[in-house]
Design a protein around this motif. Structure first.
Motif, PDB file in Angstrom:
ATOM      1  N   THR A  59       0.850  -1.249  -0.064  1.00 35.59           N
ATOM      2  CA  THR A  59       0.024   0.088   0.053  1.00 35.59           C
ATOM      3  C   THR A  59       0.914   1.143   0.118  1.00 35.59           C
ATOM      4  O   THR A  59       0.606   2.259  -0.580  1.00 35.59           O
ATOM      5  CB  THR A  59      -1.044   0.232   1.332  1.00 35.59           C
ATOM      6  OG1 THR A  59       0.002  -0.173   2.517  1.00 35.59           O
ATOM      7  CG2 THR A  59      -2.068  -1.046   1.131  1.00 35.59           C
ATOM      8  N   ARG A  60       2.066   1.055   0.655  1.00 32.56           N
ATOM      9  CA  ARG A  60       2.870   2.387   0.630  1.00 32.56           C
ATOM     10  C   ARG A  60       3.186   2.565  -0.992  1.00 32.56           C
ATOM     11  O   ARG A  60       3.356   3.873  -1.202  1.00 32.56           O
ATOM     12  CB  ARG A  60       4.238   2.198   1.544  1.00 32.56           C
ATOM     13  CG  ARG A  60       4.906   3.446   1.697  1.00 32.56           C
ATOM     14  CD  ARG A  60       6.311   3.031   2.336  1.00 32.56           C
ATOM     15  NE  ARG A  60       7.287   2.118   1.699  1.00 32.56           N
ATOM     16  CZ  ARG A  60       7.974   2.733   0.536  1.00 32.56           C
ATOM     17  NH1 ARG A  60       7.730   3.894   0.192  1.00 32.56           N
ATOM     18  NH2 ARG A  60       8.568   1.867  -0.151  1.00 32.56           N
ATOM     19  N   VAL A  61       3.632   1.724  -1.722  1.00 30.82           N
ATOM     20  CA  VAL A  61       4.188   1.805  -2.945  1.00 30.82           C
ATOM     21  C   VAL A  61       2.860   2.294  -3.857  1.00 30.82           C
ATOM     22  O   VAL A  61       3.198   3.065  -4.715  1.00 30.82           O
ATOM     23  CB  VAL A  61       4.786   0.443  -3.537  1.00 30.82           C
ATOM     24  CG1 VAL A  61       5.219   0.636  -5.097  1.00 30.82           C
ATOM     25  CG2 VAL A  61       6.035   0.269  -2.767  1.00 30.82           C
ATOM     26  N   SER A  62       1.736   1.679  -3.566  1.00 35.50           N
ATOM     27  CA  SER A  62       0.779   1.880  -4.244  1.00 35.50           C
ATOM     28  C   SER A  62       0.333   3.506  -4.134  1.00 35.50           C
ATOM     29  O   SER A  62      -0.032   4.227  -4.978  1.00 35.50           O
ATOM     30  CB  SER A  62      -0.410   0.913  -3.777  1.00 35.50           C
ATOM     31  OG  SER A  62      -1.613   1.269  -4.638  1.00 35.50           O
ATOM     32  N   ASP A  63       0.048   3.848  -3.027  1.00 39.70           N
ATOM     33  CA  ASP A  63      -0.273   5.142  -2.596  1.00 39.70           C
ATOM     34  C   ASP A  63       1.039   6.377  -3.330  1.00 39.70           C
ATOM     35  O   ASP A  63       0.700   7.085  -3.813  1.00 39.70           O
ATOM     36  CB  ASP A  63      -0.123   5.446  -1.022  1.00 39.70           C
ATOM     37  CG  ASP A  63      -1.508   5.015  -0.363  1.00 39.70           C
ATOM     38  OD1 ASP A  63      -2.578   5.247  -1.087  1.00 39.70           O
ATOM     39  OD2 ASP A  63      -1.745   4.575   0.742  1.00 39.70           O
ATOM     40  N   VAL A 106      -3.938   5.079   2.271  1.00 39.47           N
ATOM     41  CA  VAL A 106      -4.971   3.980   2.864  1.00 39.47           C
ATOM     42  C   VAL A 106      -4.563   3.462   4.178  1.00 39.47           C
ATOM     43  O   VAL A 106      -3.263   3.282   4.214  1.00 39.47           O
ATOM     44  CB  VAL A 106      -5.076   2.961   1.900  1.00 39.47           C
ATOM     45  CG1 VAL A 106      -3.926   2.247   1.387  1.00 39.47           C
ATOM     46  CG2 VAL A 106      -6.236   2.016   2.177  1.00 39.47           C
ATOM     47  N   VAL A 107      -5.408   3.106   5.044  1.00 39.84           N
ATOM     48  CA  VAL A 107      -4.875   2.383   6.412  1.00 39.84           C
ATOM     49  C   VAL A 107      -5.320   1.094   6.424  1.00 39.84           C
ATOM     50  O   VAL A 107      -6.660   0.738   6.245  1.00 39.84           O
ATOM     51  CB  VAL A 107      -5.387   3.493   7.550  1.00 39.84           C
ATOM     52  CG1 VAL A 107      -4.832   2.533   9.010  1.00 39.84           C
ATOM     53  CG2 VAL A 107      -4.929   4.859   7.296  1.00 39.84           C
ATOM     54  N   SER A 108      -4.527   0.054   6.678  1.00 35.66           N
ATOM     55  CA  SER A 108      -5.009  -1.150   6.865  1.00 35.66           C
ATOM     56  C   SER A 108      -4.818  -1.694   8.118  1.00 35.66           C
ATOM     57  O   SER A 108      -3.793  -1.418   8.990  1.00 35.66           O
ATOM     58  CB  SER A 108      -4.048  -2.170   5.822  1.00 35.66           C
ATOM     59  OG  SER A 108      -4.231  -1.449   4.317  1.00 35.66           O
ATOM     60  N   SER A 132      -9.704  -2.556   5.503  1.00 38.06           N
ATOM     61  CA  SER A 132      -9.267  -1.557   4.436  1.00 38.06           C
ATOM     62  C   SER A 132      -9.967   0.052   4.763  1.00 38.06           C
ATOM     63  O   SER A 132     -11.167   0.020   4.533  1.00 38.06           O
ATOM     64  CB  SER A 132      -9.178  -1.892   2.943  1.00 38.06           C
ATOM     65  OG  SER A 132      -9.028  -0.692   2.153  1.00 38.06           O
ATOM     66  N   ASP A 133      -9.234   0.924   5.042  1.00 42.62           N
ATOM     67  CA  ASP A 133      -9.736   2.352   5.456  1.00 42.62           C
ATOM     68  C   ASP A 133      -9.330   3.324   4.362  1.00 42.62           C
ATOM     69  O   ASP A 133      -8.236   3.924   4.464  1.00 42.62           O
ATOM     70  CB  ASP A 133      -9.493   2.816   6.801  1.00 42.62           C
ATOM     71  CG  ASP A 133     -10.195   4.109   7.256  1.00 42.62           C
ATOM     72  OD1 ASP A 133     -10.738   4.681   6.330  1.00 42.62           O
ATOM     73  OD2 ASP A 133     -10.277   4.449   8.297  1.00 42.62           O
TER      74      ASP A 133
END
Lengths: 184, 267
Positions: A59-63, A106-108, A132-133
Motif C-alpha cells: 500500500t505504501r508503494v501503491s499510494d 489507505v490505512v490497513s 481497509s480504510d
C-alpha cells in the motif's frame, strides 16, 4: 438366574464385533505436496506477520504511485505480481494519461489469516482478511473534480492473496478482492 | 485460466455511466478501484453467494485514451451462483449465466455451464453396535471429514471443499443434540467401554430406537486453482439412520464362572 451371564456373554461377543468391525475410517486425503518448495514460514503466526508486512509495503508503494499521478507505475512490480499486477498497471497508465491525481493514504488493519498453504507451493501461499480504510483518500481529475463514487464505503474487509517469490524471498500481492463492504 | 476467475469475480456493482472514470472489468479489486469505490461486491442470500456483474460502459465516456467505441453502450453481465442445499438437497450447484457478446446484446441470456458438487455422505456409528444398555452411555460417532469434490465450470476445473462443522443427532427417544465434534470409538479415546464421551448418550427406557444423524458442512469453492472463497451458509446432509435396541442389563455376584459351577450362588 442364568440370564445375567447370558446377557454378559452376548455383550462380550457383540462388543468384540462392534469394536473390531466399526472403527471410523478417516478418509481425508491430504493435498499433494509440491516437489521442491520449502515452506518459508514455520507457523501461521509467522505467515500472517509476513503478509502484514508485505501488504503494508504494497500500500505504501501503491499510494506513492497514485500521489505521483501514476508516474513510474512499474514500481508496483516490487510488491505485486501476476495478472493482478498487470491489471493494476493498465489502470495506472490510464490514470496517468488522464492526468488524474490522488491524495491521502489507505490505512490497513485487523489482519486475520484465512489460509497458509505451505504444502501447495508458492502460488497464493497465503490469504488474509484485512480492514481497509480509504476515508483519507481522494482522487481528482485534471480539473479538480472528485472521481470518488458517492457509494464508496470507506471501510471494507478485503481478501488478499500473496504469492511467494522464491528468488527474492518475498511475498507479493497476487490478488485482492472486496470481501465485505461497509464493515470490518 | 484467469478468464474464469474474472467471470466469477466481476462486479456486482452497477457502475452508472456518469462523469466518473470507469476502469475496465477485471478479476480483482485493484487499489485504484478500491479508492474510487468501484470494487466488486459479493451479494449474500439465504443459502448462496451471488457474485455478479453489471458494467455499463458508457462508450463515449470522454476520458478514454483510445477514443473508440462511440455510441451504443455495451452491457457485460456475468453471474455465478453457488447454491448449497437449496433445490439441490444433496449438494452445491454452481450456476453460471452470461449474456452473449456485445454484437448480440439483445439476445436471450444463456446458461453456459452448470456444475454440481455433492459432498460424500456421512455415516453414523455407535457402540455397542445397534444396541444399548439402559442407564449406561452409548457412544455415537460420525464418519466424515473435510474433503474436496472436483467438477468443471465453464470448461475449467472447479472444486468445492466441504468441512463438517456440526453434527446433529436425533437419538429417537425424544432427545436431540448438536455436537461440534464427530466423536470416535471408545478404543480410540482410550476410555473403558460404556464410559461417557463427548458424543455419548444415555437411554432411559428399553425399546427400539431409530437414530438419525445430520451433518452440517461449510463449503468453500475455487476455480482454476485460485484461492478458496467461502460459500455463505451451510449444507446439511443426512446419514442413513440406524435402528437399535435398548435393554436392561443387571449384574450379580456369583461364585465362580457359572459355566464351570452352574449350581453356584447367583447362577
Amino acid at each position: 438366574m442364568r440370564l445375567p451371564n447370558l446377557v454378559r456373554a452376548a455383550t462380550g461377543v457383540l462388543l468384540a464385533t462392534s469394536l473390531s468391525g466399526c472403527a471410523p475410517s478417516d478418509a481425508s486425503a491430504p493435498p499433494q505436496p509440491a516437489a521442491t518448495f520449502a515452506a518459508p514460514y514455520a507457523t501461521d503466526e509467522e505467515a500472517l506477520a509476513a503478509a502484514e508486512e508485505a501488504y503494508t509495503e504494497y500500500t505504501r508503494v501503491s499510494d506513492q504511485i497514485l500521489h505521483d499521478g501514476g508516474a513510474d507505475a512499474e514500481r508496483l512490480a516490487e510488491v505485486a505480481v501476476g495478472s493482478f499486477l498487470e491489471e493494476s498497471l493498465v489502470e495506472l497508465r490510464e490514470f496517468e494519461s488522464n492526468g488524474y491525481r490522488a491524495t491521502g493514504e489507505v490505512v490497513s488493519s485487523d489482519f486475520v489469516l484465512q489460509r497458509y498453504s505451505p504444502k501447495t507451493g508458492p502460488l497464493e501461499l497465503i490469504s488474509v482478511y484485512l480492514c481497509s480504510d480509504v476515508s483519507a483518500v481522494e482522487i481528482f481529475d485534471s480539473s479538480g473534480i472528485s472521481l470518488v463514487a458517492n457509494e464508496r464505503d470507506d471501510l471494507a474487509t478485503m481478501q488478499v492473496a500473496f504469492t511467494f517469490n522464491n528468488e527474492r524471498r518475498q511475498l507479493l500481492v497476487s490478488d485482492q478482492q472486496l470481501w465485505a463492504s461497509g464493515t470490518c | 485460466m484467469r478468464g474464469i476467475v474474472a467471470v466469477l469475480a466481476v462486479l456486482a456493482l452497477v457502475v452508472t455511466p456518469v462523469d466518473l472514470a470507469v476502469f475496465g472489468a477485471s478479476s480483482g479489486c485493484t487499489d485504484l478501484k478500491r479508492r474510487l469505490g468501484q470494487c466488486p461486491s459479493a451479494g449474500i442470500t439465504d443459502d448462496a453467494v451471488e457474485i455478479g456483474a453489471t458494467i455499463e460502459s458508457p462508450g463515449a465516456s470522454g476520458s478514454g485514451s483510445d477514443g473508440g467505441d462511440i455510441g451504443v453502450g455495451i452491457d457485460d453481465d456475468a453471474t455465478v451462483d453457488l447454491r448449497c442445499g437449496e433445490g439441490v438437497p444433496l449438494g452445491c450447484k454452481a450456476i453460471g449465466v452470461t449474456v452473449p457478446p456485445a454484437t448480440d446484446a439483445t439476445g436471450p441470456l444463456s446458461i453456459t455451464d452448470i456444475a454440481t458438487f455433492r459432498p460424500q455422505p456421512p455415516t453414523a456409528g455407535m457402540q455397542p453396535n445397534r444396541w444399548m444398555i439402559v442407564g449406561l452411555d452409548t457412544n455415537f460417532y460420525a464418519n466424515t471429514s473435510t474433503h474436496i469434490v472436483d467438477g468443471t465450470l465453464f470448461g475449467d476445473t472447479a472444486q468445492v471443499r466441504f468441512t463438517p462443522i456440526a453434527y446433529h443427532w436425533d437419538y429417537g427417544d425424544g432427545t436431540t443434540a448438536t455436537r461440534s465434534t464427530a466423536g470416535t470409538t471408545w478404543a480410540q479415546q482410550s476410555v473403558p467401554e460404556f464410559d461417557p464421551t463427548p458424543t455419548s448418550h444415555v437411554y432411559d427406557s428399553p425399546g427400539n430406537y431409530t437414530i438419525r444423524l445430520h451433518v452440517s458442512y461449510a463449503a468453500e469453492y475455487r476455480v482454476s486453482g485460485a484461492g478458496w472463497l467461502d460459500v455463505i451458509g451451510t449444507l446439511t446432509i443426512v446419514a442413513a439412520p440406524i435402528t437399535a435396541t435398548a435393554g436392561h442389563a443387571s449384574t450379580v455376584l456369583v461364585d465362580k464362572d457359572c459355566l464351570a459351577n452352574p449350581t453356584g450362588v447367583g447362577c
